[in-house]
Design a protein around this motif. Structure first.
Motif, mmCIF file in Angstrom:
data_model
loop_
_atom_site.group_PDB
_atom_site.id
_atom_site.type_symbol
_atom_site.label_atom_id
_atom_site.label_comp_id
_atom_site.label_asym_id
_atom_site.label_seq_id
_atom_site.Cartn_x
_atom_site.Cartn_y
_atom_site.Cartn_z
ATOM 1 N N ALA A 323 0.838 -1.203 0.000
ATOM 2 C CA ALA A 323 0.000 0.000 0.000
ATOM 3 C C ALA A 323 0.873 1.253 0.000
ATOM 4 O O ALA A 323 0.618 2.199 0.747
ATOM 5 C CB ALA A 323 -0.951 -0.001 1.196
ATOM 6 N N ASP A 324 1.887 1.254 -0.849
ATOM 7 C CA ASP A 324 2.812 2.388 -0.960
ATOM 8 C C ASP A 324 2.652 3.000 -2.351
ATOM 9 O O ASP A 324 3.130 2.457 -3.346
ATOM 10 C CB ASP A 324 4.248 1.924 -0.758
ATOM 11 N N LEU A 325 1.979 4.136 -2.422
ATOM 12 C CA LEU A 325 1.677 4.747 -3.713
ATOM 13 C C LEU A 325 2.912 5.286 -4.425
ATOM 14 O O LEU A 325 2.918 5.371 -5.661
ATOM 15 C CB LEU A 325 0.646 5.865 -3.536
ATOM 16 N N LEU A 326 3.944 5.653 -3.696
ATOM 17 C CA LEU A 326 5.152 6.120 -4.387
ATOM 18 C C LEU A 326 5.854 4.951 -5.074
ATOM 19 O O LEU A 326 6.412 5.116 -6.168
ATOM 20 C CB LEU A 326 6.093 6.830 -3.408
ATOM 21 N N ASP A 327 5.824 3.776 -4.473
ATOM 22 C CA ASP A 327 6.367 2.596 -5.150
ATOM 23 C C ASP A 327 5.563 2.275 -6.402
ATOM 24 O O ASP A 327 6.123 1.953 -7.458
ATOM 25 C CB ASP A 327 6.352 1.388 -4.214
#
Length: 418
Positions: A323-327
Protein backbone atom coordinates in the motif's frame (compact mmCIF):
# COMPACT_ATOMS: atom_id res chain seq x y z
CA UNK A 1 -1.98 28.45 15.06
CA UNK A 2 -1.87 24.76 16.00
CA UNK A 3 1.03 23.55 13.89
CA UNK A 4 3.66 25.10 11.63
CA UNK A 5 5.84 23.30 9.11
CA UNK A 6 8.93 25.44 8.65
CA UNK A 7 11.38 25.48 5.76
CA UNK A 8 9.30 23.18 3.56
CA UNK A 9 10.30 22.49 -0.04
CA UNK A 10 7.20 22.82 -2.24
CA UNK A 11 9.00 23.42 -5.56
CA UNK A 12 12.59 23.06 -6.69
CA UNK A 13 12.68 26.55 -8.21
CA UNK A 14 11.15 28.40 -5.23
CA UNK A 15 12.37 29.39 -1.77
CA UNK A 16 11.63 27.29 1.30
CA UNK A 17 8.17 27.94 2.73
CA UNK A 18 6.37 27.90 6.07
CA UNK A 19 2.95 26.23 6.24
CA UNK A 20 0.73 27.44 9.09
CA UNK A 21 -2.18 25.25 10.20
CA UNK A 22 -5.13 25.93 12.49
CA UNK A 23 -8.40 24.08 13.03
CA UNK A 24 -7.37 21.34 10.63
CA UNK A 25 -6.92 23.79 7.74
CA UNK A 26 -3.97 25.45 6.07
CA UNK A 27 -4.25 29.15 6.87
CA UNK A 28 -0.99 30.52 5.45
CA UNK A 29 1.71 29.42 3.02
CA UNK A 30 4.51 31.95 2.88
CA UNK A 31 8.26 32.40 3.10
CA UNK A 32 7.99 33.93 6.57
CA UNK A 33 4.47 34.57 7.81
CA UNK A 34 5.64 35.50 11.30
CA UNK A 35 3.42 32.86 12.91
CA UNK A 36 4.13 30.74 15.95
CA UNK A 37 2.46 27.59 17.25
CA UNK A 38 2.75 25.17 20.17
CA UNK A 39 3.94 22.50 17.72
CA UNK A 40 6.48 23.24 15.01
CA UNK A 41 8.29 20.92 12.65
CA UNK A 42 11.48 22.07 10.94
CA UNK A 43 11.35 20.38 7.54
CA UNK A 44 14.93 21.60 6.90
CA UNK A 45 14.37 21.75 3.16
CA UNK A 46 12.58 18.41 2.91
CA UNK A 47 9.78 18.09 0.36
CA UNK A 48 6.17 18.43 1.49
CA UNK A 49 3.38 17.08 -0.71
CA UNK A 50 -0.40 16.84 -0.26
CA UNK A 51 -1.63 13.58 1.24
CA UNK A 52 -1.52 10.65 -1.18
CA UNK A 53 -4.82 9.16 -2.37
CA UNK A 54 -5.50 5.46 -2.98
CA UNK A 55 -8.24 5.83 -5.56
CA UNK A 56 -8.87 2.10 -6.09
CA UNK A 57 -8.13 -0.42 -3.33
CA UNK A 58 -9.70 -3.80 -2.43
CA UNK A 59 -9.32 -3.91 1.34
CA UNK A 60 -11.70 -6.81 1.93
CA UNK A 61 -9.62 -9.13 -0.25
CA UNK A 62 -6.18 -8.01 0.93
CA UNK A 63 -3.55 -10.46 2.21
CA UNK A 64 -5.33 -13.59 0.95
CA UNK A 65 -2.30 -14.92 -0.94
CA UNK A 66 -1.04 -16.63 2.20
CA UNK A 67 -4.28 -18.64 2.30
CA UNK A 68 -4.47 -19.68 -1.36
CA UNK A 69 -2.39 -18.28 -4.24
CA UNK A 70 -3.54 -17.96 -7.86
CA UNK A 71 -1.51 -20.75 -9.46
CA UNK A 72 -2.25 -19.95 -13.12
CA UNK A 73 -1.81 -16.19 -12.69
CA UNK A 74 -4.83 -15.26 -14.83
CA UNK A 75 -7.73 -12.91 -14.15
CA UNK A 76 -10.17 -15.82 -14.35
CA UNK A 77 -8.01 -17.75 -11.89
CA UNK A 78 -7.90 -14.81 -9.50
CA UNK A 79 -11.69 -14.43 -9.57
CA UNK A 80 -12.15 -18.18 -9.02
CA UNK A 81 -9.66 -18.44 -6.13
CA UNK A 82 -11.10 -15.36 -4.43
CA UNK A 83 -14.68 -16.58 -4.91
CA UNK A 84 -13.72 -19.80 -3.13
CA UNK A 85 -12.02 -17.99 -0.25
CA UNK A 86 -14.90 -15.53 0.16
CA UNK A 87 -17.17 -18.36 1.29
CA UNK A 88 -15.19 -18.52 4.54
CA UNK A 89 -14.97 -14.77 5.18
CA UNK A 90 -15.93 -13.59 8.64
CA UNK A 91 -16.27 -10.04 9.91
CA UNK A 92 -13.26 -10.64 12.14
CA UNK A 93 -10.85 -11.81 9.45
CA UNK A 94 -11.94 -9.17 6.94
CA UNK A 95 -11.52 -6.48 9.59
CA UNK A 96 -8.07 -7.74 10.60
CA UNK A 97 -6.73 -7.90 7.04
CA UNK A 98 -8.27 -4.60 5.98
CA UNK A 99 -7.00 -2.83 9.11
CA UNK A 100 -3.46 -4.02 8.48
CA UNK A 101 -3.47 -2.54 4.98
CA UNK A 102 -5.17 0.69 6.07
CA UNK A 103 -2.44 1.20 8.65
CA UNK A 104 0.27 0.46 6.09
CA UNK A 105 -1.31 3.01 3.78
CA UNK A 106 -1.44 5.69 6.49
CA UNK A 107 2.20 5.10 7.36
CA UNK A 108 3.05 5.46 3.67
CA UNK A 109 1.42 8.88 3.47
CA UNK A 110 -2.10 8.04 2.31
CA UNK A 111 -4.79 10.32 3.69
CA UNK A 112 -7.78 9.12 1.60
CA UNK A 113 -8.80 5.70 0.28
CA UNK A 114 -11.56 4.67 -2.13
CA UNK A 115 -12.17 1.01 -1.26
CA UNK A 116 -14.10 -1.55 -3.33
CA UNK A 117 -15.60 -4.31 -1.12
CA UNK A 118 -17.31 -7.13 -3.00
CA UNK A 119 -21.12 -7.26 -3.00
CA UNK A 120 -22.54 -10.56 -4.25
CA UNK A 121 -24.56 -13.62 -3.17
CA UNK A 122 -21.36 -15.34 -1.98
CA UNK A 123 -20.34 -12.79 0.63
CA UNK A 124 -23.46 -10.63 0.81
CA UNK A 125 -22.80 -7.25 2.42
CA UNK A 126 -20.13 -8.48 4.84
CA UNK A 127 -17.32 -6.42 3.28
CA UNK A 128 -19.43 -3.29 3.08
CA UNK A 129 -20.51 -3.61 6.70
CA UNK A 130 -16.95 -4.15 7.92
CA UNK A 131 -15.68 -1.15 5.98
CA UNK A 132 -18.53 1.03 7.25
CA UNK A 133 -17.22 0.22 10.73
CA UNK A 134 -13.60 0.85 9.77
CA UNK A 135 -14.59 4.17 8.22
CA UNK A 136 -15.57 5.30 11.70
CA UNK A 137 -12.70 3.56 13.50
CA UNK A 138 -10.10 5.35 11.36
CA UNK A 139 -11.89 8.69 11.10
CA UNK A 140 -9.32 11.41 11.73
CA UNK A 141 -6.50 9.20 10.44
CA UNK A 142 -7.71 8.56 6.89
CA UNK A 143 -10.88 9.26 4.88
CA UNK A 144 -12.48 6.07 3.61
CA UNK A 145 -14.90 6.03 0.67
CA UNK A 146 -16.80 2.77 0.13
CA UNK A 147 -17.69 1.43 -3.32
CA UNK A 148 -20.37 -1.26 -3.59
CA UNK A 149 -18.58 -3.53 -6.07
CA UNK A 150 -20.21 -6.46 -7.97
CA UNK A 151 -17.08 -8.54 -8.71
CA UNK A 152 -19.12 -11.59 -9.76
CA UNK A 153 -21.27 -9.60 -12.19
CA UNK A 154 -24.86 -8.46 -11.75
CA UNK A 155 -26.90 -10.66 -14.09
CA UNK A 156 -24.37 -13.49 -13.90
CA UNK A 157 -24.97 -13.58 -10.12
CA UNK A 158 -28.74 -13.21 -9.52
CA UNK A 159 -29.58 -11.26 -6.39
CA UNK A 160 -26.64 -8.89 -6.73
CA UNK A 161 -28.71 -5.92 -7.92
CA UNK A 162 -30.80 -5.98 -4.75
CA UNK A 163 -27.64 -6.27 -2.63
CA UNK A 164 -26.08 -3.26 -4.37
CA UNK A 165 -29.16 -1.18 -3.59
CA UNK A 166 -29.04 -2.29 0.04
CA UNK A 167 -25.33 -1.42 0.26
CA UNK A 168 -26.07 2.12 -0.91
CA UNK A 169 -28.94 2.40 1.56
CA UNK A 170 -26.57 1.37 4.36
CA UNK A 171 -24.09 4.11 3.50
CA UNK A 172 -21.81 3.09 0.64
CA UNK A 173 -20.53 6.25 -1.07
CA UNK A 174 -20.08 5.02 -4.66
CA UNK A 175 -21.71 2.45 -6.95
CA UNK A 176 -19.20 0.11 -8.53
CA UNK A 177 -19.32 -2.02 -11.63
CA UNK A 178 -17.48 -4.93 -13.22
CA UNK A 179 -18.56 -4.29 -16.77
CA UNK A 180 -16.88 -7.27 -18.45
CA UNK A 181 -17.98 -10.01 -16.04
CA UNK A 182 -21.22 -11.04 -17.70
CA UNK A 183 -21.98 -13.87 -20.12
CA UNK A 184 -22.79 -11.74 -23.17
CA UNK A 185 -22.21 -8.29 -24.61
CA UNK A 186 -25.91 -7.51 -24.18
CA UNK A 187 -25.70 -8.35 -20.47
CA UNK A 188 -22.53 -6.22 -20.17
CA UNK A 189 -24.49 -3.29 -21.59
CA UNK A 190 -27.34 -4.02 -19.17
CA UNK A 191 -24.79 -4.17 -16.32
CA UNK A 192 -23.57 -0.67 -17.21
CA UNK A 193 -27.11 0.65 -17.46
CA UNK A 194 -27.93 -0.82 -14.05
CA UNK A 195 -24.88 0.85 -12.50
CA UNK A 196 -25.89 4.24 -13.93
CA UNK A 197 -29.48 3.71 -12.82
CA UNK A 198 -28.29 3.19 -9.24
CA UNK A 199 -25.96 6.18 -9.48
CA UNK A 200 -28.93 8.34 -10.48
CA UNK A 201 -31.25 6.83 -7.89
CA UNK A 202 -28.88 7.44 -4.98
CA UNK A 203 -27.03 10.50 -6.30
CA UNK A 204 -23.61 8.85 -6.05
CA UNK A 205 -20.60 8.60 -8.39
CA UNK A 206 -19.84 5.44 -10.39
CA UNK A 207 -16.53 3.57 -10.42
CA UNK A 208 -16.42 0.71 -12.94
CA UNK A 209 -13.84 -2.00 -13.64
CA UNK A 210 -13.72 -2.07 -17.44
CA UNK A 211 -11.83 -3.34 -20.49
CA UNK A 212 -9.51 -5.51 -18.39
CA UNK A 213 -7.91 -7.71 -21.07
CA UNK A 214 -4.85 -7.86 -23.32
CA UNK A 215 -6.86 -6.69 -26.31
CA UNK A 216 -10.40 -5.93 -27.42
CA UNK A 217 -10.99 -9.05 -29.50
CA UNK A 218 -13.83 -9.94 -27.12
CA UNK A 219 -16.23 -6.94 -27.29
CA UNK A 220 -16.94 -7.29 -23.56
CA UNK A 221 -13.51 -5.69 -23.11
CA UNK A 222 -14.19 -2.68 -25.35
CA UNK A 223 -16.93 -0.93 -23.41
CA UNK A 224 -15.31 2.48 -22.83
CA UNK A 225 -17.29 4.16 -25.61
CA UNK A 226 -20.57 2.78 -24.27
CA UNK A 227 -19.72 4.03 -20.78
CA UNK A 228 -18.77 7.46 -22.16
CA UNK A 229 -22.10 7.62 -24.01
CA UNK A 230 -23.99 6.83 -20.79
CA UNK A 231 -21.98 9.40 -18.86
CA UNK A 232 -22.98 12.13 -21.30
CA UNK A 233 -26.60 11.03 -21.49
CA UNK A 234 -26.91 10.82 -17.70
CA UNK A 235 -25.03 14.11 -17.19
CA UNK A 236 -22.45 12.54 -14.91
CA UNK A 237 -19.30 14.23 -16.21
CA UNK A 238 -16.58 14.23 -13.57
CA UNK A 239 -18.35 11.54 -11.53
CA UNK A 240 -17.37 8.37 -13.41
CA UNK A 241 -14.05 6.52 -13.09
CA UNK A 242 -12.87 3.43 -14.94
CA UNK A 243 -10.32 1.05 -13.43
CA UNK A 244 -7.76 -1.04 -15.37
CA UNK A 245 -8.65 -0.24 -19.03
CA UNK A 246 -5.75 -2.42 -20.21
CA UNK A 247 -7.27 -3.36 -23.57
CA UNK A 248 -6.86 0.27 -24.70
CA UNK A 249 -3.18 -0.43 -25.33
CA UNK A 250 -4.06 -3.27 -27.71
CA UNK A 251 -6.41 -1.28 -29.93
CA UNK A 252 -5.33 0.28 -33.26
CA UNK A 253 -3.96 3.80 -32.82
CA UNK A 254 -6.80 5.62 -34.62
CA UNK A 255 -9.44 3.61 -32.76
CA UNK A 256 -7.72 4.21 -29.43
CA UNK A 257 -7.48 7.95 -30.04
CA UNK A 258 -11.16 8.10 -30.89
CA UNK A 259 -12.10 6.31 -27.66
CA UNK A 260 -9.81 8.48 -25.56
CA UNK A 261 -11.31 11.62 -27.08
CA UNK A 262 -14.78 10.37 -26.14
CA UNK A 263 -13.67 9.67 -22.56
CA UNK A 264 -12.10 13.13 -22.28
CA UNK A 265 -15.16 14.87 -23.73
CA UNK A 266 -17.49 12.90 -21.44
CA UNK A 267 -15.44 13.68 -18.32
CA UNK A 268 -14.66 10.04 -17.56
CA UNK A 269 -11.49 9.38 -15.54
CA UNK A 270 -9.20 6.36 -15.98
CA UNK A 271 -7.24 4.66 -13.19
CA UNK A 272 -4.45 2.29 -14.33
CA UNK A 273 -3.51 -0.30 -11.70
CA UNK A 274 -0.02 -1.32 -12.80
CA UNK A 275 0.91 -3.88 -10.14
CA UNK A 276 -2.15 -5.97 -10.95
CA UNK A 277 -2.31 -5.23 -14.65
CA UNK A 278 1.32 -6.23 -15.26
CA UNK A 279 0.96 -9.38 -13.20
CA UNK A 280 -2.20 -10.69 -14.85
CA UNK A 281 -1.69 -9.35 -18.37
CA UNK A 282 0.01 -11.05 -21.30
CA UNK A 283 -0.22 -14.54 -19.80
CA UNK A 284 -0.93 -16.19 -23.16
CA UNK A 285 1.88 -14.40 -25.02
CA UNK A 286 4.81 -16.64 -25.94
CA UNK A 287 6.88 -13.75 -27.26
CA UNK A 288 6.63 -9.96 -27.27
CA UNK A 289 4.67 -10.23 -24.04
CA UNK A 290 2.26 -7.32 -23.71
CA UNK A 291 2.73 -4.94 -20.80
CA UNK A 292 -0.92 -4.88 -19.84
CA UNK A 293 -1.04 -1.27 -18.66
CA UNK A 294 -3.34 1.45 -19.97
CA UNK A 295 -1.34 3.82 -22.24
CA UNK A 296 -0.66 6.64 -19.79
CA UNK A 297 0.96 9.12 -22.18
CA UNK A 298 -1.92 8.71 -24.62
CA UNK A 299 -4.36 9.36 -21.78
CA UNK A 300 -2.48 12.52 -20.84
CA UNK A 301 -2.35 13.78 -24.42
CA UNK A 302 -6.08 13.16 -24.86
CA UNK A 303 -6.86 15.20 -21.75
CA UNK A 304 -8.30 12.29 -19.74
CA UNK A 305 -8.11 12.72 -15.96
CA UNK A 306 -5.88 9.92 -14.64
CA UNK A 307 -4.93 8.49 -11.28
CA UNK A 308 -3.23 5.23 -10.34
CA UNK A 309 -3.58 3.01 -7.30
CA UNK A 310 -2.47 -0.22 -5.61
CA UNK A 311 -5.69 -2.12 -6.42
CA UNK A 312 -4.84 -5.27 -4.46
CA UNK A 313 -2.23 -6.13 -1.85
CA UNK A 314 -0.88 -9.69 -1.67
CA UNK A 315 -3.75 -11.72 -3.02
CA UNK A 316 -4.74 -13.70 -6.11
CA UNK A 317 -4.90 -10.55 -8.24
CA UNK A 318 -1.62 -9.01 -7.02
CA UNK A 319 0.70 -11.20 -4.91
CA UNK A 320 2.84 -8.32 -3.66
CA UNK A 321 2.61 -4.74 -2.39
CA UNK A 322 2.67 -2.61 0.77
CA UNK A 323 0.00 0.00 0.00
CA UNK A 324 2.81 2.39 -0.96
CA UNK A 325 1.68 4.75 -3.71
CA UNK A 326 5.15 6.12 -4.39
CA UNK A 327 6.37 2.60 -5.15
CA UNK A 328 3.40 2.04 -7.46
CA UNK A 329 4.09 5.39 -9.16
CA UNK A 330 7.69 4.42 -9.84
CA UNK A 331 6.53 1.07 -11.25
CA UNK A 332 4.07 2.89 -13.52
CA UNK A 333 6.80 5.22 -14.77
CA UNK A 334 9.24 2.37 -15.38
CA UNK A 335 6.75 0.32 -17.39
CA UNK A 336 5.15 3.18 -19.32
CA UNK A 337 8.25 4.81 -20.85
CA UNK A 338 7.87 7.83 -18.55
CA UNK A 339 11.02 9.64 -17.46
CA UNK A 340 12.48 13.06 -16.83
CA UNK A 341 11.27 15.77 -14.48
CA UNK A 342 8.08 16.65 -16.38
CA UNK A 343 6.87 13.04 -16.70
CA UNK A 344 7.67 12.13 -13.11
CA UNK A 345 5.91 15.26 -11.85
CA UNK A 346 2.79 14.19 -13.74
CA UNK A 347 2.99 10.69 -12.29
CA UNK A 348 3.17 12.15 -8.78
CA UNK A 349 0.22 14.38 -9.66
CA UNK A 350 -1.76 11.24 -10.56
CA UNK A 351 -1.58 10.13 -6.90
CA UNK A 352 -2.32 13.59 -5.52
CA UNK A 353 -4.23 16.33 -7.35
CA UNK A 354 -5.61 14.14 -10.16
CA UNK A 355 -6.61 11.41 -7.72
CA UNK A 356 -8.43 14.06 -5.68
CA UNK A 357 -10.49 14.85 -8.78
CA UNK A 358 -11.23 11.17 -9.35
CA UNK A 359 -12.58 10.63 -5.82
CA UNK A 360 -14.35 14.00 -5.69
CA UNK A 361 -12.36 15.82 -3.00
CA UNK A 362 -10.45 18.36 -5.09
CA UNK A 363 -12.37 21.39 -3.76
CA UNK A 364 -10.37 21.56 -0.53
CA UNK A 365 -7.28 19.58 -1.54
CA UNK A 366 -3.75 20.91 -1.95
CA UNK A 367 -1.22 23.12 -0.23
CA UNK A 368 -2.78 26.54 -0.11
CA UNK A 369 -4.85 28.56 2.37
CA UNK A 370 -8.29 27.08 2.94
CA UNK A 371 -7.32 23.51 2.05
CA UNK A 372 -7.55 20.64 4.50
CA UNK A 373 -4.19 20.17 6.22
CA UNK A 374 -3.47 16.71 4.82
CA UNK A 375 0.26 16.68 4.16
CA UNK A 376 3.30 14.41 3.95
CA UNK A 377 6.84 15.46 4.84
CA UNK A 378 9.28 13.36 2.80
CA UNK A 379 12.94 12.66 3.48
CA UNK A 380 14.03 13.87 0.03
CA UNK A 381 14.99 17.51 -0.57
CA UNK A 382 14.24 17.56 -4.31
CA UNK A 383 10.69 17.53 -5.65
CA UNK A 384 11.86 16.14 -9.01
CA UNK A 385 13.32 13.10 -7.20
CA UNK A 386 10.32 12.16 -5.06
CA UNK A 387 9.60 8.94 -6.99
CA UNK A 388 13.25 8.13 -7.67
CA UNK A 389 14.46 8.50 -4.08
CA UNK A 390 11.81 6.25 -2.51
CA UNK A 391 11.83 8.61 0.47
CA UNK A 392 10.68 7.97 4.01
CA UNK A 393 7.36 9.51 5.00
CA UNK A 394 8.87 11.44 7.90
CA UNK A 395 5.56 12.98 9.04
CA UNK A 396 2.04 12.19 7.87
CA UNK A 397 -0.42 14.93 8.80
CA UNK A 398 -4.18 14.45 8.68
CA UNK A 399 -6.50 17.38 9.37
CA UNK A 400 -3.63 19.29 10.94
CA UNK A 401 -2.52 16.50 13.28
CA UNK A 402 0.56 14.28 12.97
CA UNK A 403 -0.82 10.73 12.63
CA UNK A 404 2.30 8.80 11.62
CA UNK A 405 6.06 9.29 11.69
CA UNK A 406 9.01 7.44 10.24
CA UNK A 407 12.50 8.01 11.61
CA UNK A 408 15.41 6.20 10.05
CA UNK A 409 19.10 6.87 10.54
CA UNK A 410 21.88 5.37 8.46
CA UNK A 411 25.44 5.64 9.70
CA UNK A 412 28.41 4.48 7.65
CA UNK A 413 31.41 3.11 9.49
CA UNK A 414 34.81 4.66 8.99
CA UNK A 415 36.71 2.93 6.18
CA UNK A 416 39.37 0.55 7.37
CA UNK A 417 42.92 1.09 6.17
CA UNK A 418 44.67 -2.24 6.39
Amino acid sequence: MDLILRNARLADDAPLTDIAIAGGLIVDVSVDGGHSAPEEIDCAGRVVIPGLIESHLHLDKALLDREKPNRDGTLAGAIAVTGELKRDFTAENVRARASQVIEQAIGNGTTAIRAHPDVDPIVGLLGVDVLLGLREDYRGLVDLQIVAFPQEGIFKAPGTLELLREALQRGADVIGGCAYNENSLAECHAHIEAVFDLAEEFGVPADIHADFADDAADPRFALADYIAENTVRRRMAGRVALGHMTSLAGRPVAERRSTLARLADAGVAVVPLPATDLHLGGRSDGENVRRGVAPVRDLWEAGVTCAYSSNNVRNAFTPYGNADLLDIGLLLAQTSHLSGHADLARVLDMATHSAAKVVGISANYGIQPGCAANLVVLSTRCVADVLLDRPDRCFVIKNGRVVATTVRTTRLKEPSHA
